[in-house]
Structures are given as structure tokens and as C-alpha cells.
Write an enzyme that holds these catalytic residues in place. Structure first.
Site, PDB file in Angstrom:
ATOM      1  N   VAL A 104       0.840  -1.205   0.000  1.00 55.35           N
ATOM      2  CA  VAL A 104       0.000   0.000   0.000  1.00 55.35           C
ATOM      3  C   VAL A 104       0.876   1.256   0.000  1.00 55.35           C
ATOM      4  O   VAL A 104       0.384   2.355   0.220  1.00 55.35           O
ATOM      5  CB  VAL A 104      -0.940   0.004   1.238  1.00 55.35           C
ATOM      6  CG1 VAL A 104      -1.916  -1.157   1.186  1.00 55.35           C
ATOM      7  CG2 VAL A 104      -0.152  -0.036   2.552  1.00 55.35           C
ATOM      8  N   HIS A 120      -4.581  -4.125  -2.213  1.00 51.56           N
ATOM      9  CA  HIS A 120      -4.933  -3.734  -0.838  1.00 51.56           C
ATOM     10  C   HIS A 120      -5.022  -2.226  -0.647  1.00 51.56           C
ATOM     11  O   HIS A 120      -4.944  -1.741   0.475  1.00 51.56           O
ATOM     12  CB  HIS A 120      -3.929  -4.337   0.141  1.00 51.56           C
ATOM     13  CG  HIS A 120      -4.003  -5.835   0.218  1.00 51.56           C
ATOM     14  ND1 HIS A 120      -3.029  -6.628   0.758  1.00 51.56           N
ATOM     15  CD2 HIS A 120      -4.986  -6.694  -0.184  1.00 51.56           C
ATOM     16  CE1 HIS A 120      -3.383  -7.909   0.683  1.00 51.56           C
ATOM     17  NE2 HIS A 120      -4.559  -7.973   0.104  1.00 51.56           N
ATOM     18  N   CYS A 128     -13.751   8.100   3.472  1.00 54.27           N
ATOM     19  CA  CYS A 128     -14.761   8.177   4.521  1.00 54.27           C
ATOM     20  C   CYS A 128     -15.068   6.746   4.980  1.00 54.27           C
ATOM     21  O   CYS A 128     -15.247   5.848   4.155  1.00 54.27           O
ATOM     22  CB  CYS A 128     -16.018   8.843   3.966  1.00 54.27           C
ATOM     23  SG  CYS A 128     -17.389   8.778   5.138  1.00 54.27           S
ATOM     24  N   CYS A 150     -20.192  13.970   5.601  1.00 53.47           N
ATOM     25  CA  CYS A 150     -21.135  13.322   6.526  1.00 53.47           C
ATOM     26  C   CYS A 150     -20.695  13.326   7.990  1.00 53.47           C
ATOM     27  O   CYS A 150     -21.453  12.907   8.864  1.00 53.47           O
ATOM     28  CB  CYS A 150     -21.434  11.893   6.063  1.00 53.47           C
ATOM     29  SG  CYS A 150     -20.113  10.741   6.436  1.00 53.47           S
TER      30      CYS A 150
HETATM   31  P1  OAD Z   1       4.441 -10.348   5.016  1.00 55.83           P
HETATM   32  O1  OAD Z   1       4.982  -9.410   6.053  1.00 55.83           O
HETATM   33  O2  OAD Z   1       3.445 -11.375   5.426  1.00 55.83           O
HETATM   34  O3  OAD Z   1       5.621 -11.153   4.335  1.00 55.83           O
HETATM   35  C1  OAD Z   1       6.758 -10.547   3.852  1.00 55.83           C
HETATM   36  C2  OAD Z   1       7.586 -11.615   3.165  1.00 55.83           C
HETATM   37  O4  OAD Z   1       8.707 -10.972   2.578  1.00 55.83           O
HETATM   38  C3  OAD Z   1       8.134 -12.706   4.084  1.00 55.83           C
HETATM   39  O5  OAD Z   1       7.861 -13.976   3.523  1.00 55.83           O
HETATM   40  C4  OAD Z   1       9.642 -12.445   4.114  1.00 55.83           C
HETATM   41  O6  OAD Z   1      10.391 -13.654   4.175  1.00 55.83           O
HETATM   42  C5  OAD Z   1       9.847 -11.772   2.777  1.00 55.83           C
HETATM   43  N1  OAD Z   1      10.990 -10.856   2.709  1.00 55.83           N
HETATM   44  C6  OAD Z   1      11.542 -10.121   3.707  1.00 55.83           C
HETATM   45  N2  OAD Z   1      12.542  -9.378   3.223  1.00 55.83           N
HETATM   46  C7  OAD Z   1      12.630  -9.635   1.897  1.00 55.83           C
HETATM   47  C8  OAD Z   1      13.452  -9.168   0.840  1.00 55.83           C
HETATM   48  N3  OAD Z   1      14.411  -8.274   1.055  1.00 55.83           N
HETATM   49  N4  OAD Z   1      13.249  -9.653  -0.412  1.00 55.83           N
HETATM   50  C9  OAD Z   1      12.278 -10.563  -0.648  1.00 55.83           C
HETATM   51  N5  OAD Z   1      11.459 -11.034   0.306  1.00 55.83           N
HETATM   52  C10 OAD Z   1      11.629 -10.589   1.562  1.00 55.83           C
HETATM   53  O7  OAD Z   1       3.900  -9.439   3.849  1.00 55.83           O
HETATM   54  P2  OAD Z   1       2.830  -9.778   2.699  1.00 55.83           P
HETATM   55  O8  OAD Z   1       3.038 -11.140   2.151  1.00 55.83           O
HETATM   56  O9  OAD Z   1       2.854  -8.618   1.776  1.00 55.83           O
HETATM   57  O10 OAD Z   1      -2.569  -7.029   4.123  1.00 55.83           O
HETATM   58  O11 OAD Z   1       1.495  -9.748   3.513  1.00 55.83           O
HETATM   59  C11 OAD Z   1       0.322  -9.874   2.817  1.00 55.83           C
HETATM   60  C12 OAD Z   1      -0.717  -8.971   3.389  1.00 55.83           C
HETATM   61  O12 OAD Z   1      -0.891  -9.256   4.767  1.00 55.83           O
HETATM   62  C13 OAD Z   1      -0.355  -7.486   3.378  1.00 55.83           C
HETATM   63  O13 OAD Z   1      -0.697  -6.860   2.181  1.00 55.83           O
HETATM   64  C14 OAD Z   1      -1.175  -6.971   4.489  1.00 55.83           C
HETATM   65  C15 OAD Z   1      -0.786  -8.027   5.483  1.00 55.83           C
HETATM   66  O14 OAD Z   1      -1.432  -8.056   6.621  1.00 55.83           O
HETATM   67  C16 OAD Z   1      -3.387  -6.064   4.452  1.00 55.83           C
HETATM   68  O15 OAD Z   1      -3.028  -5.041   4.986  1.00 55.83           O
HETATM   69  C17 OAD Z   1      -4.779  -6.376   4.075  1.00 55.83           C
END
Ligand code: OAD
Length: 244
Positions: A104, A120, A128, A150
Site C-alpha cells: 500500500v 490492498h 470516509c 457526513c
Molecule cells: P508479510 O509481512 O506477510 O511477508 C513478507 C515476506 O517478505 C516474508 O515472507 C519475508 O520472508 C519476505 N521478505 C523479507 N525481506 C525480503 C526481501 N528483502 N526480499 C524478498 N522477500 C523478503 O507481507 P505480505 O506477504 O505482503 O494485508 O502480507 C500480505 C498482506 O498481509 C499485506 O498486504 C497486508 C498483510 O497483513 C493487508 O493489509 C490487508
């Protein structure tokens, strides 16, 4: 760093359609903390998974607004890293390219990526909490400010746990995925659905699946290639190999 699979470079050169799905790991090297790693500093004692929910906002809107304010400042002070820049270059090197992100932070766009599908939402936008419409002018000093039309509290225009994705975003991502010949999953823990379902749609449609992540994830056993290293290391090398 592990060697790049030569077949991956060949496949990218030959592919008519490439899809890249990114997660918080891509922005880690810009200093934006991921969701599941230990947080540091001011907000260390809060669990992001407990703040990024409609229930948390209903219970304590000030706390949630201030946490996002902190993340917004962090993102504003961050810069795209070599991983973001390489993805923007990849878009220009291969034919028919789609970038889908769970992030995001807008760093892909700042790196030059175009037509990014943001599953996301975006932390830099505010909406709002009742009418769902994006609001641009509000009293910055309030926590949270209120909707000028609102009076309901304003909130970040991001998807919280348990909420629907922005209309059309998942459909567009899924359509691109079904046509992908190469699908790269970069820096995501592959835990949060529906985004985590996209690589499986790609596999079903015969795509080559590549994961770039220093750690193993639930997707790893399904990948054709799992490159266990950071995005900022692997992606520039991939671009260099493709450009040769
Ligand atoms: P996560 O925080 O769950 O995972 C991050 C991933 O990046 C992990 O698997 C790490 O091993 C990997 N990682 C860390 N450093 C890295 C690097 N330098 N290069 C490559 N990989 C690396 O984040 P997301 O998978 O994005 O949702 O999480 C998914 C969603 O859950 C997010 O969009 C958010 C979260 O809660 C909402 O906000 C709805």
C-alpha cells in the site's frame, strides 16, 4: 546468492505474458517494515495484524489513525530500492507485463511502474469510513479527521483483514494471471488470501512459477524455481541477464 536458473531468463525472453505479484518483502530494503516481522521503535508493542482491522478502528480510531500516520511518514521518507527499480525495468523489457501488488506504499509507482494493480489499496489515500468515497481535504491535525460531507471518521484507503478487495482489482489480477506464461511471486509470505491464490491460478494455467524470498513459504513446494535471496539482490541480476 544462488545462481539464476538459465531457464528462467529464457522463459522471460520467450514469454508473451508475464505477471509479477509483490508483497511487503519488496519494500523491506527501503526500510518499510513487513507485516509479520518484529516491529521496532515507537510501535513495537502493537501487532499490525491487530491494528489493520475494522474492529480495531471501531474500538480505537485514534490509535489506528496514528499508526497509519506513522506508516505514512515512514513511506514518505523511504525511496524505491533496486528491487522496485528492476521491476519497473522488467515492464519495459518483456511483452505484456502486469504488476500486482499487496503493498500500500506506492513505491512501485515511484520507481516508474505503470498500471499497477493495487490489491490492498494505498496508504496515501484517505476515505470516509461510512461513504467509502476518497477525501482529499480534511483537517490534518485531527486524529482521525472527519468526513466533510457526513461527519464520519476518515480512514486510510486500504483493505483491512476481513474486508473486500477494491472492486475490479482481483478480477483484473486474476485475468492477467490466467494468461501468464511466467509468474513471479516476490517478497510475500503467501499467507493472505485471495492474493495468495493467484500463483495457484497461474500454475493451473501452465505458467512457470518462480518465487523470490529469503525464507520458505507455503508456495515454495509448488514453485518451479525458489530463489532464496532478497528481491533487491535477485531482481537487478535478472534484469542484467535479460539485457545481455
Ligand atoms: P508479510 O509481512 O506477510 O511477508 C513478507 C515476506 O517478505 C516474508 O515472507 C519475508 O520472508 C519476505 N521478505 C523479507 N525481506 C525480503 C526481501 N528483502 N526480499 C524478498 N522477500 C523478503 O507481507 P505480505 O506477504 O505482503 O494485508 O502480507 C500480505 C498482506 O498481509 C499485506 O498486504 C497486508 C498483510 O497483513 C493487508 O493489509 C490487508
Amino acid at each position: 546468492m544462488p545462481a539464476l536458473p538459465p531457464r528462467l531468463v529464457d522463459a522471460l525472453r520467450a514469454a508473451d505474458n508475464t505477471v509479477v505479484l509483490t508483497g511487503a518483502g519488496v519494500s523491506a530494503e527501503s526500510g518499510v517494515p513487513t507485516f509479520r516481522e518484529a516491529q521496532t521503535g515507537l510501535w513495537a508493542r502493537f501487532d499490525p495484524q491487530e491494528l489493520a482491522t475494522p474492529e480495531a478502528f471501531a474500538r480505537d480510531p485514534e490509535l489506528v489513525w496514528n499508526w497509519y500516520g506513522w506508516r505514512r511518514r515512514l513511506v514518505a521518507d523511504a525511496s524505491p530500492n533496486p528491487g522496485h527499480l528492476a521491476i519497473a525495468r522488467l515492464q519495459r523489457l518483456v511483452s505484456d507485463f502486469t504488476l500486482v501488488t499487496q503493498n500500500v506504499d506506492g513505491l512501485h509507482q515511484r520507481a516508474g511502474s505503470r498500471d499497477v494493480i493495487e490489491l490492498h489499496g494505498n496508504i496515501l489515500r484517505t476515505k470516509c469510513s461510512v461513504e467509502d468515497a476518497v477525501v482529499e481535504d480534511y483537517a490534518e491535525e485531527e486524529s482521525p479527521p472527519v468526513c466533510p460531507s457526513c461527519g464520519a471518521p476518515l480512514r486510510p484507503d486500504v483493505v483491512w483483514f476481513g474486508e473486500m478487495l477494491p472492486p475490479g482489482a482481483l478480477e483484473a489480477a486474476s485475468e492477467a494471471t490466467r494468461g501468464a506464461e511466467v509468474f513471479l511471486s516476490v517478497g510475500t509470505s503467501s499467507l493472505v488470501y485471495p492474493a495468495a491464490g493467484l500463483p495457484f491460478e497461474a500454475i493451473e494455467n501452465g505458467a512457470m512459477l518462480v518465487e523470490i524470498n529469503p525464507d520458505e513459504t507455503p508456495l515454495t513446494p509448488h514453485a518451479d524455481y525458489s530463489i532464496r535471496a532478497s528481491a533487491g539482490e535477485v531482481l537487478p541480476r535478472l534484469i542484467a541477464a535479460l539485457s545481455q
